[in-house]
Design a protein around this motif. Sequence first.
Motif, short mmCIF file in Angstrom:
data_model
loop_
_atom_site.label_atom_id
_atom_site.label_comp_id
_atom_site.label_asym_id
_atom_site.label_seq_id
_atom_site.Cartn_x
_atom_site.Cartn_y
_atom_site.Cartn_z
N ALA A 16 0.81 -1.21 0.00
CA ALA A 16 0.00 0.00 0.00
C ALA A 16 0.85 1.27 0.00
CB ALA A 16 -0.93 -0.01 1.22
N LEU A 17 2.10 1.15 0.42
CA LEU A 17 2.96 2.33 0.52
C LEU A 17 3.76 2.61 -0.74
CD1 LEU A 17 4.35 1.84 4.15
CD2 LEU A 17 2.64 3.50 3.40
N VAL A 18 3.85 1.63 -1.64
CA VAL A 18 4.65 1.80 -2.85
C VAL A 18 3.76 2.31 -3.98
CG1 VAL A 18 6.18 0.68 -4.50
CG2 VAL A 18 6.14 -0.10 -2.12
N ARG A 19 4.09 3.47 -4.50
CA ARG A 19 3.32 4.05 -5.59
C ARG A 19 3.77 3.45 -6.93
NH1 ARG A 19 4.87 10.10 -5.18
NH2 ARG A 19 6.87 9.01 -5.13
N PRO A 20 2.88 3.38 -7.90
CA PRO A 20 3.28 2.86 -9.22
C PRO A 20 4.49 3.59 -9.79
CG PRO A 20 0.91 3.02 -9.08
CD PRO A 20 1.43 3.65 -7.82
N ALA A 21 4.54 4.93 -9.61
CA ALA A 21 5.66 5.70 -10.15
C ALA A 21 6.98 5.29 -9.52
CB ALA A 21 5.42 7.19 -9.95
N ASP A 22 6.94 4.77 -8.28
CA ASP A 22 8.17 4.37 -7.60
C ASP A 22 8.85 3.19 -8.29
OD1 ASP A 22 7.77 6.32 -5.67
OD2 ASP A 22 6.73 4.96 -4.29
N VAL A 23 8.07 2.40 -9.00
CA VAL A 23 8.62 1.21 -9.66
C VAL A 23 8.50 1.31 -11.18
CG1 VAL A 23 8.26 -0.33 -7.71
CG2 VAL A 23 6.42 -0.02 -9.35
N GLY A 24 8.26 2.53 -11.67
CA GLY A 24 8.26 2.75 -13.11
C GLY A 24 6.99 2.34 -13.82
N LEU A 25 5.86 2.26 -13.08
CA LEU A 25 4.60 1.87 -13.70
C LEU A 25 3.69 3.08 -13.85
CD1 LEU A 25 3.75 -1.42 -11.75
CD2 LEU A 25 4.86 -1.19 -13.97
N PRO A 26 2.83 3.10 -14.87
CA PRO A 26 1.86 4.18 -15.00
C PRO A 26 0.78 4.06 -13.94
CG PRO A 26 1.45 2.50 -16.66
CD PRO A 26 2.74 2.11 -15.97
N ASP A 27 0.20 5.20 -13.54
CA ASP A 27 -0.88 5.17 -12.56
C ASP A 27 -2.11 4.44 -13.08
OD1 ASP A 27 0.47 6.51 -10.57
OD2 ASP A 27 -0.10 8.48 -11.31
N GLY A 28 -2.35 4.54 -14.37
CA GLY A 28 -3.50 3.86 -14.96
C GLY A 28 -4.81 4.52 -14.58
N VAL A 29 -5.89 3.90 -14.97
CA VAL A 29 -7.23 4.41 -14.68
C VAL A 29 -7.94 3.47 -13.74
CG1 VAL A 29 -7.42 5.63 -16.88
CG2 VAL A 29 -8.15 3.25 -16.73
N ARG A 30 -8.95 4.01 -13.06
CA ARG A 30 -9.79 3.23 -12.14
C ARG A 30 -8.95 2.50 -11.10
NH1 ARG A 30 -11.71 2.00 -17.16
NH2 ARG A 30 -10.84 -0.10 -17.06
N ARG A 31 -7.93 3.17 -10.59
CA ARG A 31 -7.07 2.56 -9.57
C ARG A 31 -7.66 2.84 -8.19
NH1 ARG A 31 -1.94 0.54 -8.92
NH2 ARG A 31 -1.45 0.85 -11.11
N ARG A 32 -8.27 1.84 -7.60
CA ARG A 32 -8.87 1.99 -6.27
C ARG A 32 -7.90 1.56 -5.17
NH1 ARG A 32 -12.88 -0.66 -9.33
NH2 ARG A 32 -14.62 0.70 -9.92
N THR A 33 -6.95 0.71 -5.52
CA THR A 33 -6.02 0.18 -4.53
C THR A 33 -4.94 1.20 -4.19
OG1 THR A 33 -6.33 -2.03 -5.46
CG2 THR A 33 -4.43 -1.71 -4.02
N PRO A 34 -4.74 1.52 -2.90
CA PRO A 34 -3.60 2.38 -2.56
C PRO A 34 -2.30 1.64 -2.83
CG PRO A 34 -4.61 1.47 -0.57
CD PRO A 34 -5.50 1.08 -1.71
N GLY A 35 -1.37 2.31 -3.47
CA GLY A 35 -0.12 1.65 -3.80
C GLY A 35 -0.26 0.72 -4.99
N LEU A 36 0.47 -0.38 -4.95
CA LEU A 36 0.49 -1.34 -6.06
C LEU A 36 -0.64 -2.35 -5.94
CD1 LEU A 36 4.31 -2.17 -6.23
CD2 LEU A 36 3.05 -0.49 -7.60
N ARG A 37 -1.02 -2.90 -7.08
CA ARG A 37 -1.94 -4.03 -7.09
C ARG A 37 -1.14 -5.32 -6.85
NH1 ARG A 37 -3.71 -1.22 -12.02
NH2 ARG A 37 -5.69 -0.15 -11.62
N ARG A 38 -1.82 -6.35 -6.41
CA ARG A 38 -1.14 -7.63 -6.17
C ARG A 38 -0.49 -8.17 -7.43
NH1 ARG A 38 -5.91 -10.53 -2.59
NH2 ARG A 38 -5.28 -9.72 -0.54
N GLU A 39 -1.19 -8.07 -8.54
CA GLU A 39 -0.63 -8.61 -9.78
C GLU A 39 0.60 -7.84 -10.23
OE1 GLU A 39 -4.39 -6.22 -11.02
OE2 GLU A 39 -3.75 -7.55 -9.40
N GLU A 40 0.68 -6.55 -9.86
CA GLU A 40 1.85 -5.76 -10.22
C GLU A 40 3.06 -6.18 -9.38
OE1 GLU A 40 -0.39 -1.64 -11.64
OE2 GLU A 40 0.10 -1.94 -9.52
#
Length: 275
Positions: A16-40
């Motif tokens: 929940a603390l790791v943002r997509p930008a921290d790992v080089g991923l786009p924020d994307g749309v309809r992102r309800r999960t704080p931080g990364l998704r499990r599949e990411e």
Amino acid sequence: MIDRDGLADFLRRRRALVRPADVGLPDGVRRRTPGLRREEVALLAGVSTDHYTRLEQARGSAPSAQVVKAIARALQCDEDQRDHLYYLAGMTPPPRRGHVRPGLIALANRLTDLPVVICTDLGEVVFFNPLAELLLAHLVGEGERGSNMVWRWFTDPAFRAMPEEDWPRISAAHVSDLRATYARRSGDSDVTSLVEDLLAASEEFRGLWEQHEVGVRRADRKTFLHPRVGAVTVRCEVLVTEGHEVQLLAYFPAEGTDAAEKLELLGVIGTQAFS
């Protein structure tokens, strides 16, 4: 013994603390999960989504040391957090030598148009940024030394996905660089173990090692033969941390080639994969 509930809670909170930008991923749309998704997290760690999900749900099989290492890297754990993750998984953490600081990973992820690899001074790959993952991750093998570039180069023909005329130069560079590390870290068990195993496994390595050539690599030019986009010629710049225990390898498109276009195509492929 594994602390399943503690492991599950720690994984959820770190994710929940790791943002997509921290790992080089786009924020994307309809992102309800704080931080990364499990599949990411699973994709970044190179494990199945099902296996990672079961760990967060405190069920399923216990993770291997290799999986714990990969998840710690994907979740941007610092040294204390990484060690804690090992303890929760019922394991003794590995030595801290060569640990990659989250800030170095963040830097690698911000170089979005370049493949960037972080490795130890023994050639052990510990991080790919997303573009490097697309360019090079198919070369990572199985087993304890599956991510060690020097070991794979001299023991696995499949790793030499480069023009054959370049092999002698690259072999010599690997050995001279390892020779410098061997002298600087004389007596360290991980260094002597790797050298002894290579001497036993590869006649080519033995011949080059006996020449006692020493040379720390600071730059190189390589052509990777990628299964989807073909030959990609890059200029590699090597940056080392204080103490020379960690190296950041940035691959720039070689001038006068179509490498820039092919790297851009790989970036599109990666964006589609994460969509």
